[in-house]
Design an enzyme around this catalytic site. Structure first.
Site, PDB file in Angstrom:
ATOM      1  N   PHE A   1     -25.133 -39.541  29.536  1.00 36.06           N
ATOM      2  CA  PHE A   1     -26.078 -38.830  30.397  1.00 36.06           C
ATOM      3  C   PHE A   1     -27.242 -38.336  29.547  1.00 36.06           C
ATOM      4  O   PHE A   1     -27.046 -37.594  28.581  1.00 36.06           O
ATOM      5  CB  PHE A   1     -25.385 -37.656  31.090  1.00 36.06           C
ATOM      6  CG  PHE A   1     -24.551 -38.074  32.268  1.00 36.06           C
ATOM      7  CD1 PHE A   1     -24.985 -37.839  33.564  1.00 36.06           C
ATOM      8  CD2 PHE A   1     -23.340 -38.732  32.086  1.00 36.06           C
ATOM      9  CE1 PHE A   1     -24.230 -38.241  34.656  1.00 36.06           C
ATOM     10  CE2 PHE A   1     -22.574 -39.142  33.155  1.00 36.06           C
ATOM     11  CZ  PHE A   1     -23.023 -38.900  34.455  1.00 36.06           C
ATOM     12  N   ALA A   2     -28.432 -38.785  29.897  1.00 34.47           N
ATOM     13  CA  ALA A   2     -29.648 -38.384  29.187  1.00 34.47           C
ATOM     14  C   ALA A   2     -30.611 -37.804  30.219  1.00 34.47           C
ATOM     15  O   ALA A   2     -31.449 -38.501  30.781  1.00 34.47           O
ATOM     16  CB  ALA A   2     -30.268 -39.572  28.470  1.00 34.47           C
TER      17      ALA A   2
ATOM     18  N   TYR B   1     -32.772 -34.401  26.919  1.00 38.99           N
ATOM     19  CA  TYR B   1     -31.748 -35.166  26.210  1.00 38.99           C
ATOM     20  C   TYR B   1     -32.100 -36.651  26.087  1.00 38.99           C
ATOM     21  O   TYR B   1     -31.415 -37.403  25.379  1.00 38.99           O
ATOM     22  CB  TYR B   1     -30.384 -34.993  26.889  1.00 38.99           C
ATOM     23  CG  TYR B   1     -29.669 -33.732  26.440  1.00 38.99           C
ATOM     24  CD1 TYR B   1     -28.586 -33.788  25.566  1.00 38.99           C
ATOM     25  CD2 TYR B   1     -30.103 -32.480  26.863  1.00 38.99           C
ATOM     26  CE1 TYR B   1     -27.937 -32.643  25.142  1.00 38.99           C
ATOM     27  CE2 TYR B   1     -29.465 -31.322  26.450  1.00 38.99           C
ATOM     28  CZ  TYR B   1     -28.387 -31.402  25.583  1.00 38.99           C
ATOM     29  OH  TYR B   1     -27.763 -30.256  25.163  1.00 38.99           O
TER      30      TYR B   1
ATOM     31  N   ASP C   1     -20.899 -38.232  24.903  1.00 37.48           N
ATOM     32  CA  ASP C   1     -22.139 -37.457  24.864  1.00 37.48           C
ATOM     33  C   ASP C   1     -23.239 -38.268  24.186  1.00 37.48           C
ATOM     34  O   ASP C   1     -22.975 -39.057  23.274  1.00 37.48           O
ATOM     35  CB  ASP C   1     -21.934 -36.149  24.107  1.00 37.48           C
ATOM     36  CG  ASP C   1     -21.236 -35.095  24.956  1.00 37.48           C
ATOM     37  OD1 ASP C   1     -21.069 -35.324  26.171  1.00 37.48           O
ATOM     38  OD2 ASP C   1     -20.863 -34.045  24.403  1.00 37.48           O
ATOM     39  N   VAL C   2     -24.476 -38.013  24.602  1.00 37.81           N
ATOM     40  CA  VAL C   2     -25.612 -38.776  24.077  1.00 37.81           C
ATOM     41  C   VAL C   2     -26.255 -38.127  22.859  1.00 37.81           C
ATOM     42  O   VAL C   2     -26.889 -38.818  22.049  1.00 37.81           O
ATOM     43  CB  VAL C   2     -26.671 -38.988  25.176  1.00 37.81           C
ATOM     44  CG1 VAL C   2     -27.411 -37.683  25.471  1.00 37.81           C
ATOM     45  CG2 VAL C   2     -27.647 -40.089  24.796  1.00 37.81           C
ATOM     46  N   ASP C   3     -26.097 -36.822  22.703  1.00 41.31           N
ATOM     47  CA  ASP C   3     -26.738 -36.125  21.580  1.00 41.31           C
ATOM     48  C   ASP C   3     -25.900 -36.263  20.307  1.00 41.31           C
ATOM     49  O   ASP C   3     -25.574 -35.290  19.640  1.00 41.31           O
ATOM     50  CB  ASP C   3     -26.983 -34.658  21.924  1.00 41.31           C
ATOM     51  CG  ASP C   3     -25.733 -33.935  22.385  1.00 41.31           C
ATOM     52  OD1 ASP C   3     -24.811 -34.586  22.920  1.00 41.31           O
ATOM     53  OD2 ASP C   3     -25.677 -32.697  22.227  1.00 41.31           O
TER      54      ASP C   3
ATOM     55  N   GLU D   1     -15.203 -29.931  30.748  1.00 42.32           N
ATOM     56  CA  GLU D   1     -14.260 -30.003  29.626  1.00 42.32           C
ATOM     57  C   GLU D   1     -12.993 -29.218  29.933  1.00 42.32           C
ATOM     58  O   GLU D   1     -11.879 -29.650  29.581  1.00 42.32           O
ATOM     59  CB  GLU D   1     -14.913 -29.466  28.352  1.00 42.32           C
ATOM     60  CG  GLU D   1     -13.998 -29.540  27.136  1.00 42.32           C
ATOM     61  CD  GLU D   1     -14.696 -29.127  25.855  1.00 42.32           C
ATOM     62  OE1 GLU D   1     -15.241 -30.007  25.171  1.00 42.32           O
ATOM     63  OE2 GLU D   1     -14.702 -27.911  25.544  1.00 42.32           O
TER      64      GLU D   1
ATOM     65  N   ASP E   1     -18.539 -32.337  14.579  1.00 44.04           N
ATOM     66  CA  ASP E   1     -19.691 -31.450  14.746  1.00 44.04           C
ATOM     67  C   ASP E   1     -20.273 -31.171  13.366  1.00 44.04           C
ATOM     68  O   ASP E   1     -19.567 -30.679  12.476  1.00 44.04           O
ATOM     69  CB  ASP E   1     -19.264 -30.139  15.419  1.00 44.04           C
ATOM     70  CG  ASP E   1     -20.455 -29.307  15.870  1.00 44.04           C
ATOM     71  OD1 ASP E   1     -21.509 -29.346  15.199  1.00 44.04           O
ATOM     72  OD2 ASP E   1     -20.339 -28.603  16.890  1.00 44.04           O
TER      73      ASP E   1
END
Length: 329
Positions: free
Chosen positions: A95-96, A100, A185-187, A277, A300
């Protein structure tokens, strides 16, 4: 005298050739089995030990006998050979939305280097800005589809609606186009190999912040009113919402259940602590994953290089200013 010298030279030359031949024979005998296996199977696999653990420093199997995948627990050559003739498609959603979209370029380019290399991959990019999707050259058997979604006023709303959008995409397209589905996740950026070793019926990833914590310290939803509620004293692991997947129909069950529970929460005006989540963790407590990935697969960067158990970082967040990236935080 000259004749003697010639005879001596010929003798020494013959000895040298015999020595070389002898060494070649020894080498062939020594490596013959391995070379034969490589010729017959395409690779050479050393004998595995049944009583020497490959990673004695970490847990490599869950109490319900699902493997926990760490660096050193699998042989990439064997897995690659096993999937050499696999022609199925691995769907991957990202998802962007809003700001993002800036992360799509790095995500797609690093995925081409490290994610399911050599396999067929179909990326489904959910975005409110289709024109912002970069034109990245993909290898044969890999493609991108853009799915338009609305922009929301709160980033939490995007997070909560993700399950709905994936459910609809599965119903309309993905179940007809792919065998496996991973939602990521895209980031993030891929830093190392992520391949067929992650494939399974239902796959969860250990959250890098909590993989060594006691379960009463997990960030579960603790309010009884929420459908994501997990009481103290219960729970297996804390799974990351930024990477889960499996067979398309198993992921469909997960997202459908999570969507239903998210909507039930909304009716009583409650929002789970970590949105979808929290609901993923509730679902995986009741429906155990058949494979669990170590934090290598969702690291992370704020944690640095990690502890001694982290031998490699495969997929990691990009450092960013959350207040700047997330609107209405």
């Amino acid at each position: 005298m000259v004749a003697c010298r010639l005879m001596d030279t010929l003798y020494r030359s013959l000895q040298t050739r015999m020595t070389i031949r002898f060494l070649l024979i020894c080498l062939l005998l020594f490596f013959g089995v391995g070379l034969g296996l490589i010729f017959f199977y395409g690779y050479y696999c050393p004998q595995q030990s049944s009583n020497v653990p490959r990673r004695p420093d970490v847990l490599t199997i869950t109490p319900w006998l699902a493997p926990i995948v760490w660096e050193g627990t699998f042989d990439m050559a064997i897995i690659k050979e096993s999937f050499k003739f696999y022609n199925g498609i691995i769907a991957t959603t990202v998802f962007a939305v809003a700001k993002y979209t800036r992360y799509l370029q790095d995500f797609l380019e690093t995925a081409e280097k490290h994610y399911m290399v050599g396999l067929n991959v179909h990326f489904y990019v959910f975005t409110d800005q289709p024109a912002a999707v970069p034109n990245v050259t993909l290898a044969a058997g890999r493609q991108i589809s853009i799915i338009k979604v609305p922009k929301f006023s709160r980033w939490q709303e995007i997070s909560m609606r993700r399950m709905e959008f994936i459910q609809v995409a599965i119903e309309e397209r993905i179940r007809h186009e792919a065998d496996y589905l991973f939602c990521v996740d895209v980031d993030m950026k891929f830093h190392s190999h992520v391949g067929a070793e992650i494939l399974g019926k239902l796959v969860g990833v250990l959250n890098p912040w909590l993989h060594k914590s006691a379960r009463d310290n997990f960030s579960y939803e603790r309010r009884l009113i929420s459908k994501a509620y997990i009481p103290y004293g219960q729970g297996d692991y804390y799974y990351a919402g930024g990477f889960f997947g499996g067979h398309v129909e198993d992921v469909y069950k997960l997202v459908t259940t999570c969507r239903k529970n998210l909507e039930a929460d909304k009716l009583v005006e409650v929002e789970a602590k970590w949105q979808e989540e929290s609901h993923v963790n509730h679902y995986m407590l009741l429906n155990k994953p058949t494979k669990v990935l170590s934090p290598e697969y969702l690291w992370d960067e704020e944690l640095g290089s990690g502890g001694s158990e982290i031998k490699i970082i495969r997929y990691a967040t990009i450092r960013k200013n959350m207040k700047e990236v997330r609107e209405n935080i």
